[in-house]
Design a protein around this motif. Structure first.
Motif, PDB file in Angstrom:
ATOM      1  N   MET A 175       0.864  -1.225  -0.267  1.00  0.00           N
ATOM      2  CA  MET A 175      -0.302   0.070   0.270  1.00  0.00           C
ATOM      3  C   MET A 175       0.827   1.337   0.537  1.00  0.00           C
ATOM      4  N   ASP A 176       2.762   1.028   1.441  1.00  0.00           N
ATOM      5  CA  ASP A 176       2.580   2.254   1.351  1.00  0.00           C
ATOM      6  C   ASP A 176       3.542   2.847   0.033  1.00  0.00           C
ATOM      7  N   GLN A 177       3.687   2.032  -0.852  1.00  0.00           N
ATOM      8  CA  GLN A 177       4.521   2.044  -2.237  1.00  0.00           C
ATOM      9  C   GLN A 177       3.595   2.185  -3.288  1.00  0.00           C
ATOM     10  N   ASP A 178       2.924   2.501  -3.530  1.00  0.00           N
ATOM     11  CA  ASP A 178       1.563   2.669  -4.572  1.00  0.00           C
ATOM     12  C   ASP A 178       1.556   4.267  -3.919  1.00  0.00           C
ATOM     13  N   LEU A 179       1.610   5.041  -2.592  1.00  0.00           N
ATOM     14  CA  LEU A 179       1.632   5.776  -2.546  1.00  0.00           C
ATOM     15  C   LEU A 179       2.425   6.391  -2.857  1.00  0.00           C
ATOM     16  N   VAL A 180       3.434   6.232  -2.600  1.00  0.00           N
ATOM     17  CA  VAL A 180       4.706   6.727  -2.604  1.00  0.00           C
ATOM     18  C   VAL A 180       4.932   7.307  -4.077  1.00  0.00           C
ATOM     19  N   SER A 181       5.065   6.063  -4.540  1.00  0.00           N
ATOM     20  CA  SER A 181       4.793   6.361  -5.929  1.00  0.00           C
ATOM     21  C   SER A 181       3.904   7.454  -6.611  1.00  0.00           C
ATOM     22  N   ARG A 182       2.709   7.546  -6.146  1.00  0.00           N
ATOM     23  CA  ARG A 182       1.994   8.699  -6.689  1.00  0.00           C
ATOM     24  C   ARG A 182       2.207   9.909  -5.988  1.00  0.00           C
ATOM     25  N   ALA A 183       2.612   9.755  -4.701  1.00  0.00           N
ATOM     26  CA  ALA A 183       3.320  11.027  -3.991  1.00  0.00           C
ATOM     27  C   ALA A 183       4.491  11.544  -4.550  1.00  0.00           C
ATOM     28  N   LYS A 184       5.454  10.835  -5.515  1.00  0.00           N
ATOM     29  CA  LYS A 184       6.218  11.456  -6.122  1.00  0.00           C
ATOM     30  C   LYS A 184       6.503  12.276  -7.049  1.00  0.00           C
ATOM     31  N   GLN A 185       4.851  11.892  -7.513  1.00  0.00           N
ATOM     32  CA  GLN A 185       4.428  12.349  -8.621  1.00  0.00           C
ATOM     33  C   GLN A 185       3.684  13.576  -8.441  1.00  0.00           C
ATOM     34  N   GLY A 186       4.087  13.826  -7.771  1.00  0.00           N
ATOM     35  CA  GLY A 186       2.665  15.335  -6.495  1.00  0.00           C
ATOM     36  C   GLY A 186       1.605  14.941  -6.644  1.00  0.00           C
ATOM     37  N   ASP A 187       1.835  14.146  -6.078  1.00  0.00           N
ATOM     38  CA  ASP A 187      -0.018  13.693  -5.483  1.00  0.00           C
ATOM     39  C   ASP A 187       0.246  14.661  -4.447  1.00  0.00           C
ATOM     40  N   LYS A 188      -0.404  15.481  -3.968  1.00  0.00           N
ATOM     41  CA  LYS A 188      -1.050  15.928  -2.230  1.00  0.00           C
ATOM     42  C   LYS A 188      -1.689  14.929  -2.160  1.00  0.00           C
ATOM     43  N   ASP A 189      -2.721  14.232  -2.293  1.00  0.00           N
ATOM     44  CA  ASP A 189      -3.599  13.276  -1.181  1.00  0.00           C
ATOM     45  C   ASP A 189      -2.775  12.415  -0.875  1.00  0.00           C
ATOM     46  N   ALA A 190      -2.211  11.172  -1.823  1.00  0.00           N
ATOM     47  CA  ALA A 190      -1.494  10.394  -1.452  1.00  0.00           C
ATOM     48  C   ALA A 190      -0.570  10.841  -0.520  1.00  0.00           C
ATOM     49  N   PHE A 191       0.346  11.687  -0.045  1.00  0.00           N
ATOM     50  CA  PHE A 191       1.184  12.394   0.602  1.00  0.00           C
ATOM     51  C   PHE A 191       0.675  12.585   1.887  1.00  0.00           C
ATOM     52  N   THR A 192      -0.606  12.750   1.484  1.00  0.00           N
ATOM     53  CA  THR A 192      -0.865  12.910   2.762  1.00  0.00           C
ATOM     54  C   THR A 192      -1.439  12.033   3.491  1.00  0.00           C
ATOM     55  N   SER A 193      -1.910  11.341   3.060  1.00  0.00           N
ATOM     56  CA  SER A 193      -2.313   9.602   3.874  1.00  0.00           C
ATOM     57  C   SER A 193      -1.119   8.729   4.201  1.00  0.00           C
TER      58      SER A 193
END
Length: 184
Positions: A1-19
């Motif tokens: 789960m973290d891997q997907d969130l990290v990947s999305r956050a690396k692309q600038g997804d603030k919601d993923a980073f917030t998670s």
């Protein structure tokens, strides 16, 4: 789960980073508090670590190592905080067994013991506090702590050894001082 969130956050997804912040924030705060021994400073350190993580997230090479990377950022932030602010020393005094007495309940004894440990813990260096918190609170092995902090396993063992030794000596010194105070 973290891997997907990290990947999305690396692309600038603030919601993923917030998670990610919500998922890891409490544990990071617990470690920061154990190192800094102050709630406000611990909150500031966690906030600074997450700010650094957001700015530097693209540099994280292995998404599976996010938690270790966050701890490393946090510990470095705590060390900087310790270097830049003067250590706060509480005006606590040693509570002796005689003062606690047999009529007190377990809660008072527990508080007295916790205060005694707190005073001893405050006497440790930031580096010693960090390895103690990571080992005893997070349950990390010496090798995991070494990898997280970027130091050798031997250095971790040494810091743990000397931290325990220094805490023991501080507790014994407080006990001797309390006993001397009783005799006076």
């Amino acid at each position: 789960m973290d891997q997907d969130l990290v990947s999305r956050a690396k692309q600038g997804d603030k919601d993923a980073f917030t998670s990610l912040v919500l998922r890891h924030g409490d544990r990071l705060y617990s470690v920061a508090f154990r190192i800094l021994r102050d709630t406000t400073r611990a909150e500031d350190a966690v906030q600074q670590a997450f700010l650094t993580a957001w700015r530097e997230l693209r540099r994280l090479r292995d998404d599976d190592r996010l938690e270790a990377w966050l701890y490393r950022l946090l510990v470095n932030t705590c060390f900087a905080e310790l270097r830049h602010t003067r250590r706060w020393q509480p005006g606590l005094r040693v509570v002796t067994d005689r003062e606690v007495g047999p009529s007190t309940d377990d809660t008072q004894v527990s508080v007295a013991l916790r205060d005694e440990l707190e005073r001893a813990f405050r006497r440790l260096s930031g580096e010693q506090r960090a390895v103690l918190a990571m080992h005893h609170y997070l349950g990390l092995s010496g090798e995991e702590i070494a990898e997280t902090l970027g130091i050798s396993a031997g250095t971790v063992r040494s810091r743990l050894h000397y931290a325990r030794q220094q805490m023991r000596a501080a507790i014994e010194a407080d006990s001797r001082a309390a006993a001397a105070g009783e005799l006076a």
